[in-house]
Write a protein that holds these residues in place. Structure first.
Motif, PDB file in Angstrom:
ATOM      1  N   UNK A 186      62.340 -34.636 104.070  1.00 46.77           N
ATOM      2  CA  UNK A 186      62.011 -35.539 102.968  1.00 46.77           C
ATOM      3  C   UNK A 186      62.202 -34.831 101.639  1.00 46.77           C
ATOM      4  N   UNK A 187      62.830 -35.529 100.685  1.00 40.27           N
ATOM      5  CA  UNK A 187      63.082 -34.965  99.364  1.00 40.27           C
ATOM      6  C   UNK A 187      63.276 -36.109  98.378  1.00 40.27           C
ATOM      7  N   UNK A 188      63.151 -35.800  97.097  1.00 39.24           N
ATOM      8  CA  UNK A 188      63.430 -36.802  96.073  1.00 39.24           C
ATOM      9  C   UNK A 188      64.913 -36.814  95.707  1.00 39.24           C
ATOM     10  N   UNK A 189      65.724 -36.049  96.416  1.00 43.68           N
ATOM     11  CA  UNK A 189      67.150 -35.952  96.135  1.00 43.68           C
ATOM     12  C   UNK A 189      67.504 -34.811  95.203  1.00 43.68           C
ATOM     13  N   UNK A 190      66.478 -34.203  94.589  1.00 45.17           N
ATOM     14  CA  UNK A 190      66.699 -33.073  93.679  1.00 45.17           C
ATOM     15  C   UNK A 190      65.991 -31.819  94.172  1.00 45.17           C
ATOM     16  N   UNK A 191      65.646 -31.793  95.457  1.00 47.09           N
ATOM     17  CA  UNK A 191      64.997 -30.610  96.010  1.00 47.09           C
ATOM     18  C   UNK A 191      63.505 -30.537  95.764  1.00 47.09           C
ATOM     19  N   UNK A 192      62.883 -31.656  95.472  1.00 45.55           N
ATOM     20  CA  UNK A 192      61.432 -31.721  95.271  1.00 45.55           C
ATOM     21  C   UNK A 192      60.846 -32.641  96.330  1.00 45.55           C
ATOM     22  N   UNK A 193      59.510 -32.634  96.474  1.00 47.84           N
ATOM     23  CA  UNK A 193      58.924 -33.582  97.418  1.00 47.84           C
ATOM     24  C   UNK A 193      59.086 -35.014  96.885  1.00 47.84           C
ATOM     25  N   UNK A 194      59.114 -35.993  97.774  1.00 44.64           N
ATOM     26  CA  UNK A 194      59.207 -37.378  97.326  1.00 44.64           C
ATOM     27  C   UNK A 194      57.967 -37.773  96.521  1.00 44.64           C
ATOM     28  N   UNK A 195      58.087 -38.852  95.777  1.00 48.29           N
ATOM     29  CA  UNK A 195      56.956 -39.371  95.011  1.00 48.29           C
ATOM     30  C   UNK A 195      55.792 -39.639  95.963  1.00 48.29           C
ATOM     31  N   UNK A 196      54.594 -39.302  95.510  1.00 50.48           N
ATOM     32  CA  UNK A 196      53.398 -39.521  96.318  1.00 50.48           C
ATOM     33  C   UNK A 196      52.949 -38.295  97.103  1.00 50.48           C
ATOM     34  N   UNK A 197      53.772 -37.252  97.086  1.00 47.70           N
ATOM     35  CA  UNK A 197      53.424 -36.008  97.765  1.00 47.70           C
ATOM     36  C   UNK A 197      52.938 -34.993  96.735  1.00 47.70           C
ATOM     37  N   UNK A 198      52.021 -34.111  97.149  1.00 46.60           N
ATOM     38  CA  UNK A 198      51.581 -33.025  96.299  1.00 46.60           C
ATOM     39  C   UNK A 198      52.698 -32.016  96.116  1.00 46.60           C
ATOM     40  N   UNK A 199      52.576 -31.221  95.051  1.00 50.23           N
ATOM     41  CA  UNK A 199      53.558 -30.173  94.783  1.00 50.23           C
ATOM     42  C   UNK A 199      52.814 -29.014  94.135  1.00 50.23           C
ATOM     43  N   UNK A 200      52.717 -27.874  94.744  1.00 48.46           N
ATOM     44  CA  UNK A 200      53.600 -27.288  95.747  1.00 48.46           C
ATOM     45  C   UNK A 200      53.142 -27.468  97.198  1.00 48.46           C
ATOM     46  N   UNK A 201      51.964 -28.032  97.433  1.00 48.55           N
ATOM     47  CA  UNK A 201      51.507 -28.225  98.805  1.00 48.55           C
ATOM     48  C   UNK A 201      50.858 -29.597  98.963  1.00 48.55           C
ATOM     49  N   UNK A 202      50.710 -30.000 100.221  1.00 43.46           N
ATOM     50  CA  UNK A 202      50.001 -31.234 100.559  1.00 43.46           C
ATOM     51  C   UNK A 202      48.992 -30.877 101.648  1.00 43.46           C
ATOM     52  N   UNK A 203      47.725 -31.167 101.382  1.00 42.79           N
ATOM     53  CA  UNK A 203      46.680 -30.869 102.361  1.00 42.79           C
ATOM     54  C   UNK A 203      46.620 -31.986 103.400  1.00 42.79           C
ATOM     55  N   UNK A 204      46.496 -31.589 104.643  1.00 44.76           N
ATOM     56  CA  UNK A 204      46.376 -32.550 105.730  1.00 44.76           C
ATOM     57  C   UNK A 204      46.011 -31.831 107.010  1.00 44.76           C
ATOM     58  N   UNK A 205      46.482 -32.369 108.117  1.00 49.57           N
ATOM     59  CA  UNK A 205      46.254 -31.725 109.406  1.00 49.57           C
ATOM     60  C   UNK A 205      47.577 -31.642 110.157  1.00 49.57           C
ATOM     61  N   UNK A 206      47.662 -30.641 111.016  1.00 51.22           N
ATOM     62  CA  UNK A 206      48.826 -30.484 111.881  1.00 51.22           C
ATOM     63  C   UNK A 206      48.306 -30.604 113.317  1.00 51.22           C
ATOM     64  N   UNK A 207      48.882 -31.527 114.058  1.00 51.91           N
ATOM     65  CA  UNK A 207      48.544 -31.680 115.467  1.00 51.91           C
ATOM     66  C   UNK A 207      49.674 -31.070 116.273  1.00 51.91           C
ATOM     67  N   UNK A 208      49.349 -30.059 117.051  1.00 52.81           N
ATOM     68  CA  UNK A 208      50.332 -29.386 117.899  1.00 52.81           C
ATOM     69  C   UNK A 208      50.395 -30.162 119.201  1.00 52.81           C
ATOM     70  N   UNK A 209      51.468 -30.916 119.382  1.00 54.40           N
ATOM     71  CA  UNK A 209      51.633 -31.760 120.567  1.00 54.40           C
ATOM     72  C   UNK A 209      52.033 -30.937 121.785  1.00 54.40           C
TER      73      UNK A 209
END
Length: 126
Positions: A72-95
């Motif tokens: 996912x990118x905004x086309x210019x090497x940044x996160x898309x709109x609605x994402x944090x920058x430089x990080x996005x807090x969440x959870x990772x589920x290891x399937x």
């Protein structure tokens, strides 16, 4: 320049490089199980700071590098709109050893697949 000034500058440079390397690899301190301090095992969901600064492309969980199934990118090497920058807090589920899913409270979901044999990130973010 005096020896103390050179030593102090070298120390600051080394610290800056070490910090940058940690950030640029996409590795988050939360890539370990907070209860055991080891890499998350399959079936576990852990808090995760996803590095998004150059778009959402990969993540390191424990010693395994994963790549986004759909980067996912905004086309210019940044996160898309609605994402944090430089990080996005969440959870990772290891399937499994080869699959992981990042989710957050904003409703984002990114599926990742392991890159077998990878020892470093695919690219360094500038």
């Amino acid at each position: 320049m005096h020896r103390k000034a050179v030593t102090r500058r070298a120390g600051k440079t080394i610290l800056a490089l070490a910090l940058a390397l940690g950030v640029l690899t996409g590795c988050a301190p939360a890539d370990e199980d907070p209860n055991t301090g080891r890499a998350a095992s399959p079936g576990r969901t852990i808090p995760f700071e996803l590095y998004t600064h150059c778009g959402i492309d990969e993540a390191r969980i424990g010693s395994t590098y994963f790549e986004a199934e759909t980067p996912l990118s905004d086309g210019s090497g940044n996160p898309p709109e609605g994402w944090g920058n430089p990080t996005q807090h969440g959870t990772m589920t290891v399937k499994s050893e080869t699959e992981a899913v990042f989710t957050d409270d904003a409703g984002h979901e990114v599926r990742f697949r392991a890159r077998p044999g990878a020892k470093a990130p695919k690219h360094m973010c500038a």
